[in-house]
Write an enzyme that holds these catalytic residues in place. Structure first.
Site, PDB file in Angstrom:
ATOM      1  CG  HIS A 175      52.903   3.282 -40.940  1.00  0.00           C
ATOM      2  ND1 HIS A 175      52.098   3.901 -40.877  1.00  0.00           N
ATOM      3  CD2 HIS A 175      52.283   1.776 -40.682  1.00  0.00           C
ATOM      4  CE1 HIS A 175      50.673   3.629 -40.804  1.00  0.00           C
ATOM      5  NE2 HIS A 175      50.792   2.277 -40.612  1.00  0.00           N
ATOM      6  CG  ASP A 176      53.187   7.498 -41.871  1.00  0.00           C
ATOM      7  OD1 ASP A 176      53.966   8.401 -42.593  1.00  0.00           O
ATOM      8  OD2 ASP A 176      52.665   6.439 -42.198  1.00  0.00           O
TER       9      ASP A 176
ATOM     10  N   GLY B  10      50.989   2.867 -36.168  1.00  0.00           N
ATOM     11  CA  GLY B  10      51.017   4.033 -37.090  1.00  0.00           C
ATOM     12  C   GLY B  10      50.558   5.366 -36.657  1.00  0.00           C
TER      13      GLY B  10
END
Length: 160
Positions: free
Chosen positions: A122-123, A140
């Site tokens: 994520h991200d 992440g």
């Protein structure tokens, strides 16, 4: 250029498919997914939701794209995964959406090769012309610059 969808594929009615998209056997395409012109899903590809793939990408069997982030802060917010053009995503790769407390988006640029069993968390922001060799993993919030090469089994810790 017509779109080809194998009869065993499941495609959500909200998915947007550009001309020339090919969706192979047993693929599952969820809601709020956009596939760019000439993108090809070989077979058994799973794209959960809120995911965009640009033009001329090829995704191999058992890749999972746009799944929720593996982050305890995630509470079903509408975050995204955006993948550019001319990428190759190989078998069993996983690329997850962003988190609300992060950028709310995970991005992959153009002309990347993401080999089998790789993970983009994520991200993350992956630049253009990046190669992630077999089983490379980025946690992440990691930013990978253009033309980077992550060797096989390489791991980058979150926020790294």
């Amino acid at each position: 250029m017509s779109t080809a969808i194998h009869p065993t594929a499941v495609v959500d009615k909200s998915a947007e498919l550009s001309p020339g998209v090919e969706i192979g056997p047993s693929c599952v395409i969820g809601p709020n997914v956009r596939l760019g012109e000439g993108t090809k899903l070989i077979a058994h590809v799973f794209i959960e939701s809120h995911t965009e793939l640009g033009k001329h990408n090829t995704v191999y069997p058992f890749a999972a794209l746009g799944c929720p982030p593996q982050d305890l802060s995630y509470k079903n917010e509408p975050t995204k995964l955006v993948i550019g053009d001319n990428n190759v995503i190989r078998e069993h790769a996983t690329l997850h959406r962003g988190t609300a407390r992060g950028r709310a988006i995970t991005t992959v640029g153009n002309d990347c090769l993401i080999m089998g069993n790789c993970h983009v968390a994520h991200d993350c922001s992956v630049g253009n012309n990046v190669i992630m060799a077999q089983t490379a993993t980025i946690g992440g919030h990691v930013k990978v610059g253009d033309y980077a090469f992550l060797g096989g089994l390489a791991g980058v810790h979150q926020h790294g």
